[in-house]
Design a protein around this motif. Sequence first.
Motif, mmCIF file in Angstrom:
data_model
loop_
_atom_site.group_PDB
_atom_site.id
_atom_site.type_symbol
_atom_site.label_atom_id
_atom_site.label_comp_id
_atom_site.label_asym_id
_atom_site.label_seq_id
_atom_site.Cartn_x
_atom_site.Cartn_y
_atom_site.Cartn_z
ATOM 1 N N GLN A 1 -9.166 -2.694 -0.598
ATOM 2 C CA GLN A 1 -8.700 -2.948 -1.913
ATOM 3 C C GLN A 1 -9.472 -1.887 -2.854
ATOM 4 N N TYR B 1 -1.557 -3.050 -3.403
ATOM 5 C CA TYR B 1 -2.512 -2.473 -2.591
ATOM 6 C C TYR B 1 -2.969 -3.824 -1.766
ATOM 7 N N HIS C 1 -9.606 3.256 1.844
ATOM 8 C CA HIS C 1 -7.970 3.137 1.807
ATOM 9 C C HIS C 1 -7.427 4.556 2.521
ATOM 10 N N ASP D 1 0.839 -1.180 -0.070
ATOM 11 C CA ASP D 1 -0.116 0.066 0.106
ATOM 12 C C ASP D 1 0.649 1.154 0.125
#
Length: 278
Positions: A202, A196, A228, A182
């Motif tokens: 995701q 990721y 995220h 990430d």
Amino acid sequence: MKDLRMNAVVKLFIGCDPNDCDLEQLMVLHYSITKYSSLPVDITFMQLTRDPSSFWYSGLKPEEGWNTTEWPTPFSGFRWGIPAYCGGKGRALYMDADIFALSDIAELWNQPIPEGKVMLASGHGRDLRLGTLMWDCEAVMKLLPPLAEIKKDASAHKKLKMFFEKHPEYIQPLDPAFSNLDGDGMPLEALKFLHYSDMGTQFSHKYSLQRLKGEDRKHWFDGTIYNHPRPDLQQKFDELYKEALAAGFSLALQLHFALSSEFMGNHDSGYDEWRCVC
């Protein structure tokens, strides 16, 4: 030092789920590699199948083909079978499906693997990153158990991961810009590839979950989903997703690529719905 880079075709193996829940991921990875690559790329999409003639076969009983009962993802153990599939020759690049390219894959493919090393990967110890790795197939065959043992042992993935965590002398370090989790706090412009990896955040979920709901199906990951922490990375995924569609890629076409992968055999073999065991 052996030069395993003479073949001008990148040999790439991508791990993906058996029920096409992550077509969006595969499309973005496939497109982004194509967008930046200066070399032809031979992609093998590795998916579990009920077809006994396939290298990736897993039967109804654990002793039939690959025993996946302890795998954290539907493709975790496949990376350890790649050197055997390649006949112990040349180099082979492995990637998880939840990755996209931001640079030319040729730069990664042409990284040196010195004598005495068997793998190119970032991180070390318990932070060893195996979502992207490159094998020296001949060298690693001397360390790996026989393929039949890897397939039979449900815990082989965990055992082999632990082995390489404890033996960094076999690993050639890879720049984290090529293999990170990430982003690892790096700015977007410093990344060459992005993994990721957190399954709860995701980028593809915003597309795949809606598609699967319309098909009256569920995603194999049934954990909690949340935003995220890096909106810039989500934005980049969205840009590549739109670019892929504009360039003629589609989910139907991506499914065709996966099913017609040279090494897949007959994928349409009724593999049961997968659920995360992590």
